[in-house]
Scaffold this active site. Structure first.
Site, PDB file in Angstrom:
ATOM      1  N   GLU B 306     -14.974   1.781   0.144  1.00 59.70           N
ATOM      2  CA  GLU B 306     -14.228   2.578   1.114  1.00 59.70           C
ATOM      3  C   GLU B 306     -15.106   3.688   1.681  1.00 59.70           C
ATOM      4  OE1 GLU B 306      -9.545   2.926   0.563  1.00 59.70           O
ATOM      5  OE2 GLU B 306     -10.579   4.625  -0.327  1.00 59.70           O
ATOM      6  N   CYS B 333      -5.238   1.813  -1.061  1.00 61.78           N
ATOM      7  CA  CYS B 333      -5.102   1.340  -2.441  1.00 61.78           C
ATOM      8  C   CYS B 333      -3.685   1.401  -2.976  1.00 61.78           C
ATOM      9  CB  CYS B 333      -6.058   2.077  -3.366  1.00 61.78           C
ATOM     10  SG  CYS B 333      -6.238   3.790  -2.953  1.00 61.78           S
ATOM     11  N   SER B 353      -8.245   1.488   5.758  1.00 59.29           N
ATOM     12  CA  SER B 353      -9.468   0.911   5.212  1.00 59.29           C
ATOM     13  C   SER B 353      -9.181  -0.550   4.878  1.00 59.29           C
ATOM     14  CB  SER B 353      -9.850   1.669   3.942  1.00 59.29           C
ATOM     15  OG  SER B 353     -10.728   0.877   3.173  1.00 59.29           O
ATOM     16  N   GLU B 395       2.070  -6.920  -4.519  1.00 64.22           N
ATOM     17  CA  GLU B 395       0.711  -7.036  -3.973  1.00 64.22           C
ATOM     18  C   GLU B 395       0.001  -8.264  -4.523  1.00 64.22           C
ATOM     19  OE1 GLU B 395      -2.127  -4.113  -5.246  1.00 64.22           O
ATOM     20  OE2 GLU B 395      -3.150  -4.118  -3.307  1.00 64.22           O
ATOM     21  N   GLU B 400      -2.535 -13.821   0.677  1.00 65.49           N
ATOM     22  CA  GLU B 400      -3.963 -13.724   1.006  1.00 65.49           C
ATOM     23  C   GLU B 400      -4.811 -13.241  -0.179  1.00 65.49           C
ATOM     24  OE1 GLU B 400      -1.550 -11.892   2.194  1.00 65.49           O
ATOM     25  OE2 GLU B 400      -2.110  -9.780   2.458  1.00 65.49           O
TER      26      GLU B 400
END
Ligand SMILES: Cc1cc2nc3c(=O)[nH]c(=O)nc-3n(C[C@H](O)[C@H](O)[C@H](O)COP(=O)(O)O)c2cc1C
Ligand code: SF4
Ligand code: SF4
Ligand code: SF4
Ligand code: SF4
Lengths: 399, 623
Positions: B306, B333, B353, B395, B400
């Protein structure tokens, strides 16, 4: 006069001669304190049920320090058996609206809101036209009667919940939230609509004001009893020959009501709507007044043919339906009381359990968040006590 | 830049500024509390006064993080002269009053209320996640409930909604205190939950009564943390994890975030603020996990990625004058925050980010680098992430998140669920000996550890970025960047970059401006500032979805309060202060992984494949 509205008797107070606009013109020449004194002398108390002195409510709102203030006319008229506000709005809208203007002037509000119950939406057009007419006559809008006071009235429709007649739920609803009562304090007079000081008054309360301004507080005080001044509109329904709206002085007894309305074989009278109390014949000498049996106007007459347990069930079903569901005692308590009624109906009960439910009812009266839950046990307690012979005698107790 | 309260004016506590004010109203008022005369501050609620005087008042809808509701009616007290009992949470004292907190009337009313709630409460304590930590259960005990006075419901009324990876809703256990509603709309400003219907039919529901997975829930789990009963709980994968542990073919690896160790002691009766790092490692290994790693390692990796991304954005913006570069860069995050921005500000995703969260980085590192180093087939590896978080469960199930070729993280496990597993294993956590994390990720830096507290990511990033740019450590005493710390909702500060290294000459004299916000309500405020253009000139924004940061996460021990969160944060900072390595870039394992594996360096091709991600423009459209 529209016969559909069933005005059966007009009294000398509310329905006295009134020239449109006269009180507004008079009031705009007066000092605000003098108006408050006049209202105070009249002894006028809220007609929505709670009987809070109007002068006190207005005084606090007037004294509150804020950029904006509001006067709200409570036209939610949801109490079962009440239909007197409807009559006032249709027959004497000038009294209601001018009462709002006077209130607005007194407390320093520039905006009045009428909260009209959804079921009355049919009168919306009529009322809007009436307001438009008042605007044309410069009784509303900018610089009213050339006296430098700006004030306007807007009508907002409710959505059909009884609880939205409770003033803080009404305000929530006006703000676009779920119609649920708020905690009090803070009271609307300090923190009301959009957080601004707001005086909420019943239609009839406001309609009483113009005549007080014109004829004086002392004149008003002469009518009625010492603690319940003036007259009251009663909506009488049920087992009588002449149901309808009556203007009668405070202090009228139930016996008198029976005579006037041509009721026969009367067994019970429910005073104050579903949340009121149910009185048997032995109590018919009592007086309708704030100090004895208080009511927002609903009087329901039941004759000998009526089954009191059924009457009670009807009321409890109403409360189960209309509780906003916010607080525990009311949300669940009313269901338990209704279950109790059904147990009696089916003859599957013990006296102990019914007594326990009455205890629960007494808790609901002091523990519920708003007036709905605080008064919903009233019919349960009063009907089961006042008509216990009828209800329990023909039902042997199982045990 | 303080945020305005969203809660309705009528529900905010009355705050009377100190009474020496101009109004001339006295600061105090004399009252009588259970017969005892005392002076109290004007405007304090009866509940607060009782708390100060060590009088316990039972509450259910009251929660100190939330605005006042006054709907459960448990906290009723008698105020002399008033016809009805008063909810002490909602009653500010503004005049001399006489209060009784346990008169006959009061006790009877409270008992009635508990009885009523129980009559409609379908569920059995012994099969409930909240057994022994349930406010309703406690009240039943306090008020001596020994039978169901008003009957007891024996059929469920609702279907359990377990559609969401994060939050399970069992509305049969709901007592309609609406803490979850207030949490979601007032504290988090998401607004997924609301009461619908009236009277007995009232229930907490979602938009059109849809399953939670189909609405705009950000999975933060804050509602769980404030639910007094078992009506809300996290979606618990511990059965599958046990199964994997028992399976000899499976290599089960657990990574633990910094926050669980700072809070899990509370599950075992310890006061808040005692770190259990070493004991937790022992427990995890005794339970049969093959390895225990510290997520702080990938927190360090996140900082590298990051930080590098930030520097490259700055270079593009300043040197290349590339106007397509989005600044300030927002951290990514916190998966609750990511879903929040995806729903509420889908047009602004480019500010995020692209670095994955430490959890997801670790998942892909384990199933690639670690698998290779250890010679284990990644398909036999099961990765479990011990997290303070409910959103991490969502998450790791994002489609993905499979850059290793497998599901990078198989299970997200909350602190509460880990505590349950430890109890099941018969281990008494506080009494266990301490052990270390396993190799090859045995070391982590303190910078990774403070990720757990709001401001921690910013502090860690600054330590690294500043040093990368100037070659000197950040100019703060003991590396402690205090402006990042503390519980203020939105913090902002800046640090000047001077005497930069040659390659960062373009940053010479730049005032690096940053913002730290926690709780999505504050995040929303920051986003509104961004939209209004008020963030021009800012470079970096840290956002954590949960109040207090991860230590206040939706998977942490219940109860939560600002004090508890502060104590947990304190434990983290104390532990950090004594760590040998306190900068991410100085972590030897970080150097090692960039030398051995991610050889094209931070932001390189491989790290882009494994450590970075993309986002979804979700919007608020609900099917
Ligand atoms: C459940 C409930 C329903 C109510 N409904 C009405 C109503 O329909 N109309 C009304 O004027 N007041 C109603 N009230 C009383 C109002 O809360 C409030 O006291 C009144 O509007 C004040 O006006 P007043 O002082 O002029 O009577 C209701 C109160 C409760 C608790
Ligand atoms: S008493 Fe009934 S109507 Fe009033 S707040 Fe409570 S649940 Fe709602
Ligand atoms: S929610 Fe509480 S009272 Fe209900 S079953 Fe669970 S532990 Fe028992
Ligand atoms: S998890 Fe967060 S967003 Fe979802 S319902 Fe709960 S508080 Fe709201
Ligand atoms: S789900 Fe929990 S927090 Fe929400 S209203 Fe029900 S009991 Fe209260």
């Amino acid at each position: 006069m529209n016969t559909l509205n069933k005005i059966k008797r007009t009294g000398p107070v509310l329905f006295s001669e009134y020239e449109k606009g006269s009180a507004v013109k008079k009031v705009l020449e007066m000092e605000r304190e003098d108006i408050l004194f006049e209202i105070k002398d009249s002894g006028l108390k809220g007609r929505g049920g709670a009987g809070f002195p109007v002068s006190t409510k207005w005084m606090i709102t007037a004294a509150a320090n804020a950029d904006k203030k509001f006067i709200v006319c409570n036209a939610d008229e949801g109490e079962p058996g009440t239909f007197k506000d409807r009559v006032l709005l249709l027959e004497y809208p000038e009294l209601v609206f001018e009462g709002m203007i006077i209130a607005g002037y007194t407390i320093g509000a520039k905006e009045g809101i009428v909260y009209l119950r959804a079921e009355y939406s049919y009168m919306l057009e009529f009322l809007e036209n009436f307001l438009e007419e008042m605007r044309k006559q410069n009784l509303l809008g900018k610089n009213i009667c050339g006296k430098g006071f700006d004030f306007d009235i807007f009508i907002r429709l409710g959505s059909g919940a009884y609880v939205c007649g409770e003033e803080t739920a009404l305000i929530e609803s006006l703000e676009g939230h779920r119609g649920e009562p708020r905690n009090r304090p803070p009271f609307p007079v300090n923190t009301g609509y959009l957080g601004f000081p707001t005086a909420v008054n019943n239609v009839e309360t406001l309609a009483s004001v113009p005549n007080i301004i014109n004829k004086g507080g002392e004149w008003y005080h002469k009518h009625g009893t010492d603690k319940s001044t003036g007259s009251k509109l009663f909506s009488v329904s049920g087992d009588c020959k002449y149901p309808g709206v009556y203007e009668l002085p405070w202090g009228t007894t139930l016996n008198e009501i029976i005579n006037i309305t041509g009721a026969e074989d009367t067994k019970a009278i429910q005073v104050g709507g579903a949340s009121g109390i149910c009185l048997p014949a032995t109590e018919f000498g009592r007086k309708l007044s704030y100090e004895d049996i208080s009511t927002g106007g609903s009087i329901m007459i039941f004759n000998k043919s009526r089954n009191m347990l059924e009457v009670l069930k009807n009321f409890m079903e109403f409360f189960v339906e209309e509780s906003c569901g916010q607080c525990t005692p009311c949300r669940i308590g009313n269901v338990k009381l209704l279950e109790g009624v059904e147990m009696i109906e089916k003859n599957e009960y013990t006296i102990e359990y019914i007594e326990k439910l009455k205890e629960l009812g007494r808790t609901m009266q002091v523990a519920s968040k708003c007036g709905l839950g605080q008064s919903s046990p009233n019919p349960f307690i009063s009907i089961l006590e006042n008509f216990k012979d009828e209800i329990f005698n023909n039902k042997p107790v199982l045990n | 830049m303080e945020k305005e309260l969203r809660s309705p004016v009528s529900q905010r506590p009355l705050i009377v500024k100190d009474g020496k004010s101009k109004t001339g109203i006295g600061a105090t008022v004399s009252i009588e509390l259970n017969g005892e005369k005392m002076q109290v501050q004007l405007g304090k609620t009866i509940l607060e006064i009782c708390k100060e005087n060590k009088i316990h008042i039972p509450t259910l809808c009251y929660h100190e993080d939330l605005c006042i509701a006054g709907n459960c009616r448990m906290c009723l007290v008698e105020v002399e002269g008033m016809r009805t009992l008063q909810a002490s949470c909602a009653f500010p004292v503004t005049s001399p009053v006489k209060i009784k907190t346990f008169s006959d009337k009061v006790r009877k009313a409270r008992k009635h209320i508990v009885d009523l709630m129980l009559s409609e409460h379908y569920g059995e304590c012994y099969s409930c996640v909240r057994n022994n930590n349930c406010e309703l259960q406690t009240l039943a005990k306090e008020y001596g409930v020994d039978s169901y006075e008003f009957g007891h419901i024996c059929e469920p009324r609702f279907e359990i909604d377990s559609s969401s990876h994060a939050v399970v809703r069992d509305m049969d256990k709901c007592i309609l205190c609406r803490r979850c509603v207030r949490t979601c709309i007032d504290l988090q400003e998401v607004g997924v939950l609301e009461a619908i219907n009236r009277g007995y039919d009232t229930k907490i529901s979602t938009f059109m009564d849809k399953p939670l997975a189909d609405v705009i829930c950000i999975n933060c789990g804050q509602c769980i943390n404030r639910c007094p009963t078992g009506a809300l709980h996290a979606n618990d994968p511990s059965d599958e994890i046990w199964k994997a542990i028992e399976d000899p073919k499976k290599h089960v690896v657990l990574q633990t975030a910094p926050s669980p160790r700072a809070a899990i002691g509370e599950e075992f009766g310890l006061p808040a603020g005692i770190s259990m790092t070493g004991q937790l490692n022992t427990a995890i290994k005794r339970m049969g996990f093959d390895r225990v790693f510290d997520t702080n390692f990938t927190a360090d990796l996140t900082i590298m990625e990051e930080g590098t991304e930030l520097l490259s954005r700055l270079r593009k913006a300043i040197v290349d004058k590339d106007s397509s570069v989005m600044l300030p860069q927002f951290t990514s995050c916190s998966p609750g925050w990511v879903k929040f921005i995806e729903h509420f500000y889908p047009e602004y995703l480019d500010y995020l980010s692209t670095a994955k969260s430490p959890q997801q980085m670790f998942g892909s590192v384990i199933k690639t680098f670690y698998a290779k180093e250890e010679g284990i087939d990644p398909k036999d590896i099961v990765t479990v992430a011990l997290m303070p978080c409910a959103a991490k469960k969502f998450e790791c199930n994002r489609p993905e998140m499979d850059s290793s070729g497998f599901k990078d993280v198989d299970y997200g496990l909350t602190t509460r669920e880990m505590a349950k597993m430890i109890r099941e294993a018969g281990l008494r956590l506080p009494e266990l000996p301490k052990t270390n994390f396993d190799e090859p990720f045995g070391d982590a830096s303190g910078a990774g550890l403070i990720f757990g507290a709001t401001g921690g990511v910013m502090e860690a990033a600054l330590r690294t970025v500043y040093e990368l740019v100037t070659g000197r450590p950040v100019p703060f005493k003991n590396l402690n960047i205090d402006v990042c710390r503390g519980m203020k909702g939105i913090k902002e500060a800046s640090v000047k970059l001077e005497n930069c290294k040659e390659e960062f000459g373009f940053l010479e004299g730049v005032e690096l401006k940053f913002i730290v916000a926690h709780g999505t309500a504050n995040a929303k405020h920051v986003m509104e500032m961004l939209i209004k253009g008020e963030l021009a000139g800012y470079h970096f924004v840290e956002i954590m979805a949960c109040p207090g940061g991860c230590i206040g996460g939706g998977g942490q021990p219940i109860p939560t309060s600002e004090l508890i969160r502060k104590l947990r944060v304190k434990a983290i900072y104390e532990e950090e202060a004594s760590m040998p390595v306190r900068k991410s870039h100085e972590n030897p394992r970080i150097k090692y992984i960039y030398e051995k594996f991610l050889t094209d360096g931070p932001g390189g091709k491989l790290s882009h494949k494994l450590l970075h991600t993309k986002y979804l423009k979700r919007g608020k459209y609900i099917n």
